[in-house]
Write a protein that holds these residues in place. Structure first.
Motif, PDB file in Angstrom:
ATOM      1  N   VAL A 193     -47.876  23.266  39.854  1.00 36.58           N
ATOM      2  CA  VAL A 193     -46.631  23.941  39.473  1.00 36.58           C
ATOM      3  C   VAL A 193     -45.499  22.926  39.552  1.00 36.58           C
ATOM      4  CG1 VAL A 193     -45.008  25.783  40.027  1.00 36.58           C
ATOM      5  CG2 VAL A 193     -47.452  26.168  40.310  1.00 36.58           C
ATOM      6  N   ALA A 195     -41.251  22.309  38.946  1.00 37.34           N
ATOM      7  CA  ALA A 195     -39.938  22.939  38.765  1.00 37.34           C
ATOM      8  C   ALA A 195     -38.866  22.013  39.323  1.00 37.34           C
ATOM      9  CB  ALA A 195     -39.888  24.301  39.463  1.00 37.34           C
ATOM     10  N   LEU A 237     -36.837  25.644  33.772  1.00 40.09           N
ATOM     11  CA  LEU A 237     -37.281  24.612  34.708  1.00 40.09           C
ATOM     12  C   LEU A 237     -36.715  24.755  36.112  1.00 40.09           C
ATOM     13  CD1 LEU A 237     -37.003  21.480  32.383  1.00 40.09           C
ATOM     14  CD2 LEU A 237     -39.056  22.758  32.967  1.00 40.09           C
ATOM     15  N   GLN A 238     -35.574  25.417  36.266  1.00 36.05           N
ATOM     16  CA  GLN A 238     -34.919  25.472  37.572  1.00 36.05           C
ATOM     17  C   GLN A 238     -35.540  26.562  38.434  1.00 36.05           C
ATOM     18  OE1 GLN A 238     -30.656  24.664  37.638  1.00 36.05           O
ATOM     19  NE2 GLN A 238     -30.382  26.443  38.957  1.00 36.05           N
ATOM     20  N   TRP A 239     -35.928  26.198  39.654  1.00 39.53           N
ATOM     21  CA  TRP A 239     -36.582  27.118  40.568  1.00 39.53           C
ATOM     22  C   TRP A 239     -35.745  28.376  40.759  1.00 39.53           C
ATOM     23  CZ3 TRP A 239     -41.373  26.597  42.629  1.00 39.53           C
ATOM     24  CH2 TRP A 239     -41.730  27.453  43.667  1.00 39.53           C
ATOM     25  N   HIS A 241     -37.938  29.514  38.333  1.00 34.38           N
ATOM     26  CA  HIS A 241     -38.680  29.325  37.096  1.00 34.38           C
ATOM     27  C   HIS A 241     -39.486  28.047  37.206  1.00 34.38           C
ATOM     28  CE1 HIS A 241     -36.231  32.564  35.581  1.00 34.38           C
ATOM     29  NE2 HIS A 241     -35.158  31.905  35.947  1.00 34.38           N
ATOM     30  N   ARG A 242     -40.649  28.048  36.601  1.00 37.54           N
ATOM     31  CA  ARG A 242     -41.532  26.902  36.778  1.00 37.54           C
ATOM     32  C   ARG A 242     -42.503  26.763  35.615  1.00 37.54           C
ATOM     33  NH1 ARG A 242     -44.044  30.343  40.690  1.00 37.54           N
ATOM     34  NH2 ARG A 242     -41.945  30.479  41.560  1.00 37.54           N
ATOM     35  N   ILE A 243     -43.135  25.599  35.551  1.00 31.61           N
ATOM     36  CA  ILE A 243     -44.192  25.350  34.574  1.00 31.61           C
ATOM     37  C   ILE A 243     -45.509  25.274  35.339  1.00 31.61           C
ATOM     38  CG2 ILE A 243     -45.109  23.741  32.875  1.00 31.61           C
ATOM     39  CD1 ILE A 243     -42.278  22.867  32.266  1.00 31.61           C
TER      40      ILE A 243
END
Length: 505
Positions: A193, A195, A237-239, A241-243
């Motif tokens: 993960v 972020a 992208l900002q925690w 939120h994540r990839i």
């Protein structure tokens, strides 16, 4: 006799010497063990423990760095960067380009990379902090800095023209959070993960330059791109939120790693008081835009000519992480001739909200959430809202997730349809502007003024010759920039939440 006595004395002396050395070694080992134990105890002390022991005599050279230095990793990264750069370029192009289409502003028909290279200068990792928040996972925070020489050109297409935009002097300062999901099978990691931590806020600096043209030729384009980049980072992208990247070869459920709706926030925008007037004649026409994620914005109605408006409108927002997310509320002044101006902005952390209770909150409006950019210290008014937080059950969370996906799909279809209609309308408008005489059975239900470069089309249908152009209830300003047509910011109709204007400080 002398030989025998000498031999005995030698043996006795040798044995005594051996025993003496053994005793000395044992004594030394015992002392070293005691010192090691003492050092181990001291090493476990934190700053507060040392302050209690030493008082005000704590030496200045004592420090407790949160991040471990990884110079060796930077050396290896420098050697591996040509290969990492090539792989990262492919991943960025494949993953970011589709997302750009979801975040592109209404005035832009297409956003794609025409050139993408991360350059030859590798990033620098200032330090790494390893933590363990959950069993079966390792969390690594990476202090990341990069001031490289990338070659990034974004092909920005408006309705009838394309303008390449280059990102120059790109600098990135952020903390990257990487979570490793552990597995019992080799390679022992089933998913990763990635972020960006929200605190400290990611800092991405760059300069936009139009290749073979000027940004001023397209009014508001620079602000549109800045807003798109900021929304993309905050929303994707900002925690929290994540990839999530599953690793091949290991079949494992990664649903727990994905971000899911956690609760519903019901917000009632009640009123605003003492708003700042942005109009030279009359008063501002305020409306409020509110969101948790920039992708899902809500908008109140516009109240004309009022600095103390009352809306009493209720909206429902979805929260994914109550501890880290917040509600953003922006008050704008609608302007039918140019871009709307922001009257003020406020932020409400979701962590301040109770569960299941309605709270009435007065928010002081600011000129910017970034205090370092606040130039105007004047009072911008107060916004009053009522907020209720309701945590989801598992069933409600799944329903909310499906609703988000459905909303995104409908928005994507609407955007594609709008782009097709706008392209047809502008093509018809271009033909109409070159027609000076209408002959045969052709009827023109529009007018073209070449001198001012402004084409005004009504709400009906324009027929030029055998061609049919459909125009909505809007005003299209066609400038002299290679026949470019810009729509959206000049519309006199009330804008929807999906076409909220770019922030104007």
């Amino acid at each position: 006799m002398g030989f025998i006595s000498g031999t005995l004395m030698g043996l006795i002396a040798g044995v005594a010497l051996i025993f003496g050395l053994a005793h000395a070694m044992n004594r030394r080992a015992a002392k070293r063990s005691t010192k090691a134990a003492d050092i181990n105890v001291l090493g476990s002390l934190n700053r507060e423990d040392l302050k209690k022991i030493c008082g005000d005599n704590l030496p200045q050279w004592i420090s407790f760095p949160e991040y471990d230095q990884v110079k060796w990793l930077n050396r290896q990264l420098s050697k591996l960067w040509p290969f990492v750069e090539e792989a990262a370029t492919m991943v960025i192009r494949d993953s970011v380009e589709p997302i750009l289409d979801d975040y592109r502003p209404a005035g832009i028909s297409s956003l794609k990379f025409s050139r993408l290279s991360l350059g030859t200068v590798p990033p620098k990792i200032e330090g790494i902090r390893v933590q363990s928040f959950k069993k079966g996972q390792i969390t690594m925070d990476i202090d990341f800095k990069w001031g490289g020489d990338p070659n990034i050109i974004l092909a920005v297409e408006t309705l009838v023209a394309s303008l390449p935009i280059q990102f120059k002097n790109l600098q990135v300062f952020t903390i990257i959070r990487v979570v490793f999901q552990l597995s019992d099978e080799i390679p022992c990691i089933s998913a990763v993960v990635v972020a960006l931590l929200a605190d400290p806020k990611p800092r991405i600096d760059y300069i936009l330059k139009a290749v073979g043209g000027s940004l001023t030729a397209v009014p508001g384009l620079s602000d549109m791109i800045d807003d798109t980049v900021a929304s993309l980072i905050t929303d994707m992208l900002q925690w929290p939120h994540r990839i999530v990247i599953p690793l091949g070869g290991v079949d494992v459920d990664i649903s727990d790693l994905e971000l899911k709706p956690q609760g519903k926030v019901t917000v009632t925008v009640v009123r605003a008081e003492s708003l700042k007037n942005k109009e030279l004649i009359g008063k501002s026409d305020p409306y409020v835009v509110l969101f948790i994620r920039p992708m899902f914005k809500e908008k109140t109605r516009v109240i004309d000519d009022n600095l103390n408006p009352e809306w009493n409108e209720t909206f429902e927002l979805i929260a994914e992480d109550k501890e880290t997310q917040h509600i953003i509320l922006e008050v704008f002044d609608e302007d039918s001739l140019k871009q709307d101006k922001r009257l003020g902005i406020a932020k409400l952390p979701l962590s301040d909200l109770g569960i299941g209770t309605v709270q009435e909150i007065n928010l002081q409006l600011l000129s910017s959430l970034d205090t370092t950019k606040v130039k105007d210290k004047k009072d911008r008014g107060v916004l009053t809202i009522k907020v209720l937080y309701h945590p989801y059950t598992k069933k409600e969370a799944l329903e909310a997730l499906e609703l988000e996906k459905k909303t995104m799909e409908e928005r994507r279809k609407t955007r594609e349809g709008t782009g097709a209609v706008s392209g047809a309308a502008d093509a018809a408008g271009g033909v109409a502007s070159t027609v000076t005489n209408v002959a045969g059975t052709g009827v023109a239900a529009g007018a073209a003024v070449e001198g001012s470069g402004v084409a005004v089309a009504g709400s009906g249908v324009g027929l030029v010759g055998t061609g049919i152009g459909a125009f909505g209830n809007s005003i299209t300003k066609a400038g002299k920039f290679v026949g470019r047509t810009v729509t959206g910011p000049f519309s006199s109709a009330r804008r929807s939440a999906s076409s909220v204007p770019t922030i104007d400080e």
